[in-house]
Design a protein around this motif. Sequence first.
Motif, mmCIF file in Angstrom:
data_model
loop_
_atom_site.group_PDB
_atom_site.id
_atom_site.type_symbol
_atom_site.label_atom_id
_atom_site.label_comp_id
_atom_site.label_asym_id
_atom_site.label_seq_id
_atom_site.Cartn_x
_atom_site.Cartn_y
_atom_site.Cartn_z
ATOM 1 N N LEU B 169 40.110 52.643 -2.110
ATOM 2 C CA LEU B 169 41.155 52.856 -1.106
ATOM 3 C C LEU B 169 40.601 53.456 0.184
ATOM 4 C CD1 LEU B 169 43.989 54.344 -3.338
ATOM 5 C CD2 LEU B 169 43.418 51.965 -2.877
ATOM 6 N N THR B 170 41.274 53.171 1.288
ATOM 7 C CA THR B 170 40.948 53.850 2.540
ATOM 8 C C THR B 170 41.524 55.260 2.461
ATOM 9 O OG1 THR B 170 43.005 53.196 3.608
ATOM 10 C CG2 THR B 170 41.156 51.690 3.829
ATOM 11 N N PRO B 171 41.004 56.182 3.288
ATOM 12 C CA PRO B 171 41.522 57.553 3.230
ATOM 13 C C PRO B 171 43.038 57.621 3.402
ATOM 14 C CG PRO B 171 39.524 57.471 4.530
ATOM 15 C CD PRO B 171 39.857 56.055 4.190
ATOM 16 N N GLN B 172 43.594 56.785 4.253
ATOM 17 C CA GLN B 172 45.048 56.803 4.443
ATOM 18 C C GLN B 172 45.766 56.352 3.182
ATOM 19 O OE1 GLN B 172 42.992 56.113 6.853
ATOM 20 N NE2 GLN B 172 43.725 57.248 8.636
ATOM 21 N N GLU B 173 45.205 55.341 2.526
ATOM 22 C CA GLU B 173 45.828 54.870 1.291
ATOM 23 C C GLU B 173 45.753 55.936 0.206
ATOM 24 O OE1 GLU B 173 45.443 50.024 1.429
ATOM 25 O OE2 GLU B 173 43.659 51.149 0.918
ATOM 26 N N VAL B 174 44.648 56.685 0.209
ATOM 27 C CA VAL B 174 44.528 57.787 -0.750
ATOM 28 C C VAL B 174 45.646 58.801 -0.510
ATOM 29 C CG1 VAL B 174 43.101 59.758 -1.408
ATOM 30 C CG2 VAL B 174 42.046 57.511 -1.074
ATOM 31 N N GLU B 175 45.908 59.108 0.759
ATOM 32 C CA GLU B 175 46.959 60.061 1.101
ATOM 33 C C GLU B 175 48.315 59.605 0.552
ATOM 34 O OE1 GLU B 175 47.890 63.234 1.775
ATOM 35 O OE2 GLU B 175 45.710 63.021 1.914
ATOM 36 N N TYR B 473 35.899 45.419 8.476
ATOM 37 C CA TYR B 473 37.295 45.240 8.092
ATOM 38 C C TYR B 473 37.679 43.792 8.314
ATOM 39 C CZ TYR B 473 42.346 45.571 8.214
ATOM 40 O OH TYR B 473 43.676 45.363 7.979
ATOM 41 N N GLU B 474 38.087 43.128 7.258
ATOM 42 C CA GLU B 474 38.459 41.706 7.286
ATOM 43 C C GLU B 474 37.398 40.849 7.964
ATOM 44 O OE1 GLU B 474 42.434 41.408 8.810
ATOM 45 O OE2 GLU B 474 43.296 41.961 6.863
ATOM 46 N N GLY B 475 36.143 41.124 7.649
ATOM 47 C CA GLY B 475 35.057 40.297 8.153
ATOM 48 C C GLY B 475 34.624 40.613 9.568
ATOM 49 N N ARG B 476 35.226 41.651 10.181
ATOM 50 C CA ARG B 476 34.816 42.051 11.535
ATOM 51 C C ARG B 476 34.112 43.395 11.452
ATOM 52 N NH1 ARG B 476 39.781 39.818 12.618
ATOM 53 N NH2 ARG B 476 39.667 37.990 13.975
ATOM 54 N N LEU B 477 33.078 43.541 12.292
ATOM 55 C CA LEU B 477 32.313 44.786 12.302
ATOM 56 C C LEU B 477 32.618 45.548 13.583
ATOM 57 C CD1 LEU B 477 30.133 46.089 10.440
ATOM 58 C CD2 LEU B 477 28.448 45.231 12.049
ATOM 59 N N SER B 478 32.988 46.816 13.438
ATOM 60 C CA SER B 478 33.301 47.619 14.635
ATOM 61 C C SER B 478 31.997 48.000 15.343
ATOM 62 C CB SER B 478 34.041 48.884 14.215
ATOM 63 O OG SER B 478 33.128 49.765 13.587
ATOM 64 N N PRO B 479 32.064 48.387 16.617
ATOM 65 C CA PRO B 479 30.853 48.891 17.291
ATOM 66 C C PRO B 479 30.401 50.181 16.602
ATOM 67 C CG PRO B 479 32.648 48.504 18.850
ATOM 68 C CD PRO B 479 33.234 48.380 17.498
ATOM 69 N N PRO B 480 29.105 50.481 16.650
ATOM 70 C CA PRO B 480 28.611 51.669 15.959
ATOM 71 C C PRO B 480 29.069 52.958 16.634
ATOM 72 C CG PRO B 480 26.849 50.606 17.191
ATOM 73 C CD PRO B 480 28.033 49.702 17.310
ATOM 74 N N ARG B 481 29.279 53.985 15.804
ATOM 75 C CA ARG B 481 29.579 55.326 16.344
ATOM 76 C C ARG B 481 28.624 56.294 15.680
ATOM 77 N NH1 ARG B 481 35.421 56.212 17.027
ATOM 78 N NH2 ARG B 481 34.825 58.395 17.170
ATOM 79 N N PRO B 482 28.106 57.276 16.396
ATOM 80 C CA PRO B 482 27.253 58.279 15.737
ATOM 81 C C PRO B 482 28.063 59.007 14.674
ATOM 82 C CG PRO B 482 27.185 58.487 18.136
ATOM 83 C CD PRO B 482 28.282 57.527 17.824
ATOM 84 N N THR B 483 27.461 59.238 13.491
ATOM 85 C CA THR B 483 28.220 59.872 12.417
ATOM 86 C C THR B 483 28.511 61.330 12.731
ATOM 87 O OG1 THR B 483 26.102 60.135 11.311
ATOM 88 C CG2 THR B 483 27.569 58.438 10.461
ATOM 89 N N GLU B 484 27.669 61.935 13.555
ATOM 90 C CA GLU B 484 27.914 63.333 13.882
ATOM 91 C C GLU B 484 29.219 63.445 14.661
ATOM 92 O OE1 GLU B 484 24.601 66.452 15.326
ATOM 93 O OE2 GLU B 484 23.993 64.650 14.260
ATOM 94 N N GLY B 485 30.110 64.271 14.214
ATOM 95 C CA GLY B 485 31.362 64.469 14.927
ATOM 96 C C GLY B 485 32.449 63.483 14.564
ATOM 97 N N GLU B 490 39.403 59.347 11.612
ATOM 98 C CA GLU B 490 38.956 58.301 12.544
ATOM 99 C C GLU B 490 38.359 57.133 11.779
ATOM 100 O OE1 GLU B 490 37.222 60.004 16.567
ATOM 101 O OE2 GLU B 490 36.639 61.263 14.894
ATOM 102 N N ILE B 491 37.543 57.458 10.765
ATOM 103 C CA ILE B 491 36.932 56.405 9.965
ATOM 104 C C ILE B 491 38.017 55.591 9.282
ATOM 105 C CG2 ILE B 491 35.540 55.928 7.923
ATOM 106 C CD1 ILE B 491 33.821 58.259 8.610
ATOM 107 N N GLY B 492 38.993 56.275 8.730
ATOM 108 C CA GLY B 492 40.069 55.590 8.038
ATOM 109 C C GLY B 492 40.745 54.560 8.931
ATOM 110 N N LEU B 493 40.989 54.941 10.188
ATOM 111 C CA LEU B 493 41.624 53.998 11.108
ATOM 112 C C LEU B 493 40.687 52.841 11.426
ATOM 113 C CD1 LEU B 493 43.486 56.525 13.402
ATOM 114 C CD2 LEU B 493 44.450 55.018 11.659
ATOM 115 N N MET B 494 39.383 53.125 11.511
ATOM 116 C CA MET B 494 38.414 52.050 11.738
ATOM 117 C C MET B 494 38.424 51.068 10.562
ATOM 118 S SD MET B 494 35.202 54.285 13.166
ATOM 119 C CE MET B 494 33.989 53.001 13.530
ATOM 120 N N LEU B 495 38.698 51.582 9.365
ATOM 121 C CA LEU B 495 38.681 50.742 8.169
ATOM 122 C C LEU B 495 39.981 49.970 7.977
ATOM 123 C CD1 LEU B 495 36.964 53.058 5.567
ATOM 124 C CD2 LEU B 495 35.967 51.300 6.994
ATOM 125 N N GLY B 496 40.849 50.016 8.959
ATOM 126 C CA GLY B 496 42.069 49.222 8.849
ATOM 127 C C GLY B 496 43.251 50.045 8.415
#
Lengths: 310, 511
Positions: B169-175, B473-485, B490-496
């Motif tokens: 599950l995505t973090p939002q789905e876990v919630e 997410y659904e075969g599309r790759l988001s632009p990279p973001r530094p993991t720091e911060g 935010e990740i959850g929203l990136m994951l759809g």
Amino acid sequence: MTLGGIDIIVLIATLMTASTPVLLAATGELIAEKAGVLNLGVEGMMIMGAVGGFAAATATGSPVLGFLFGAVAGAVLAMVFAILTQVFLSNQTATGLALTLFGLGLSALIGKGYEGVRPPPTAKLDFGPLGDIPVLGPIFFSHDWVVYASLVLVALTWAFLKFTRAGLVLRAVGESHDAAHALGYRVIAVRIAALAFGGACAGFGGAYLSLVRVPQWTEGMTAGAGWIALAIVVFASWRPERVLIGAYLFGGITALQLQLQAAGYAIPVHLLSMAPYVITIVVLVLLSALHRHGAQAAPADLGRSFHASS
Amino acid sequence: MTGTMLLEIEGLRKAYPGVVANDNVGFAIAPGEVHALLGENGAGKSTLVKMIYGLVKPDAGTMRLMGAAYEPAEPRAARAAGVAMVFQHFSLFEALNVAENVALGMENPPPMRDLARRIREISNTYGLPLDPDRTVGDLSAGERQRVEIIRCLLQDPKLLIMDEPTSVLTPQEVEILFHTLRKLSAEGTAILYISHKLEEIRALCDSATILRGGKVVGHCTPREKTARELAEMMVGGEFAMTDRAGRSFGNPVLVVKDLNLPPMSQFGPSLKGINLTLRAGEVLGIGGVAGNGQEELLATLSGERPSEDETVVIKGQEASRLGPNERRAMGLLSAPEERLGHAAVPAMSLTENTLLTGTIRRPLMKKGFIDMGAAKGFAEEIIKAFDVRTPGPHVAARALSGGNLQKYVIGREVLQAPDVLIVNQPTWGVDAAAAASIRQALLDLASKGAGVIVISQDLDELMEIADNFCALYEGRLSPPRPTEGLTIDEIGLMLGGAHGMTDVVAEEAAS
């Protein structure tokens, strides 16, 4: 009503009888495959039904008992397959091929004494005045009981798969035996029952060949009808109503080529005899190419052995 | 206590040939309690719940449900007694629709039309929107889990068993799931929750039983412990944390440009316009929920599925049409997710398995013939360097436990000194200590100047080792973001986010 020397009404009426054996066998195989078992032994089960039904009918003088025994003979052979593949987990493809070869050989041995014998006739049903209706009468009300029984069977199979809980469980077992097992359904038992039904249908169809269609016993008389039944199931994308169309198409071309031969067309006999097989395959391939999802409609666990790990 | 407890278990034992899965296991659950079952892989959690659900018969011991003897012979009996289970690997039928799937899990399902209505009712009550007519094969992992949960809820269970429910599950789905579980618990339904995600257990569970090697090693209240204390109770000792030393990035070693690919399977995703740049010394984490294109991406990058010209460039050289061996020669290695059957051949020995990927970069061949001595030496080197627990290199791959085989597979690639390494789910089903050593090996590889792509569903893992993060997410790759911060939200929203759930999430956030 004739067209190019061929009587259309007779053609349609013969089409229905010519299709019945393949229709029965294909319906049975459909159920087995929906439960996830690929039984390539349809041809063997059909011919065992043909010889078994023939023997029983001549011995008792009752064609009904003959059909019953033919179905039993097909089911018994299917049980051999079931024990090998479901209990001993043998490979389904190899076992199915062996079953066909075994059935062809055994039927030839049993049938030796029956060559040239005539079976007791199966009467056409009398619908009274209905049979006298022009055109419709000869087409729809001039057949023996087995033709109607096969149509009823297709309808029942369709309703069974679509509306009943047992049908749902059967489909579930064919889709994912692991999930069905986890939910507490008895995968092996369902599959054995489906195989028995498939065998009985194939045997019933085989008996129709030797008791009504030909009607006599000759070695190897199924002549590939079992394989056609298998092909029809695949190209019908595992749907009973399409199995009916496929079987009637095959039967239709068979009836047509016989009439063409009789009408004296200058087409080589071998090409004509080949026609039903070639045209059935071609049309079914075209159909499944049009319905792109057809080939993907196979039960997900078709042909995979199930073994409960814990 | 007797009489107030919902489920009491005492002295439960189950042995399989050669291994005791459960030995003298005992604990109790009160009505409405959320009880966690903690343990590493192979600790016996699954066997235990299978006994409670009637899938496996215990050799010895007693179970009591609401004070009465409870010995379910099959899942049917367990369900009749009020015990329901949501499986780790979903027990769903992809080609059937939601209502049919639900009906299959019920003893006496109502007619389909009534059932569809009841599914809608329940899904509204618990905030789990679901259309009964949709084919399950088209649903996301989170939606599939809702099907399983609703199937259980329709039977008014007294005890709901959940086996690793959040791993897909995505973090939002876990919630949302936790929201539902808390509501159920408040209504008096007890929940037996199996997981090795410790933070989740601390957030959700009232009490916990910890298993190790098939035995109960402790009971605790998770809220009163730190995640590290819980982990140490599971492992039975301390384990090293990964060391993430500072690294500098070099030149790009792998560049992917506008990569498109059709799906590999009927319900699989296609890859759409993938762009990424991996530099030497960089660890790029690619997160996403299973089935969003991870397998497809790995297959394309490894060379199993060639792509269009000019889409994959390795170390400045065009490689789009090259196969896996040619890419290995250029320095790109990979380790797929499926250990048995994809990364390793189950029936072949570890020595033979080294030959599958190792002949290009290691001298394992002599004049076109296999050099068995060299292969055995390489296998032994992997076993030693990665602490693979096995009697020796002659053992068949399938005889190894999941974690050990994973160490072997990763080790085989890492020891070939790749310039680019792509791994999918490197620590899936691997216990905490082994996972830490695998992650450390990947970091060490990167610090030696290799580019590493880690595809994983475990976000904590990616946050721990990756320098940059992309979401698939659904075969599309988001632009990279530094993991720091980067925050989990935010990740959850990136994951759809949560499929079809945005409103509920917004309401949750507002309240």
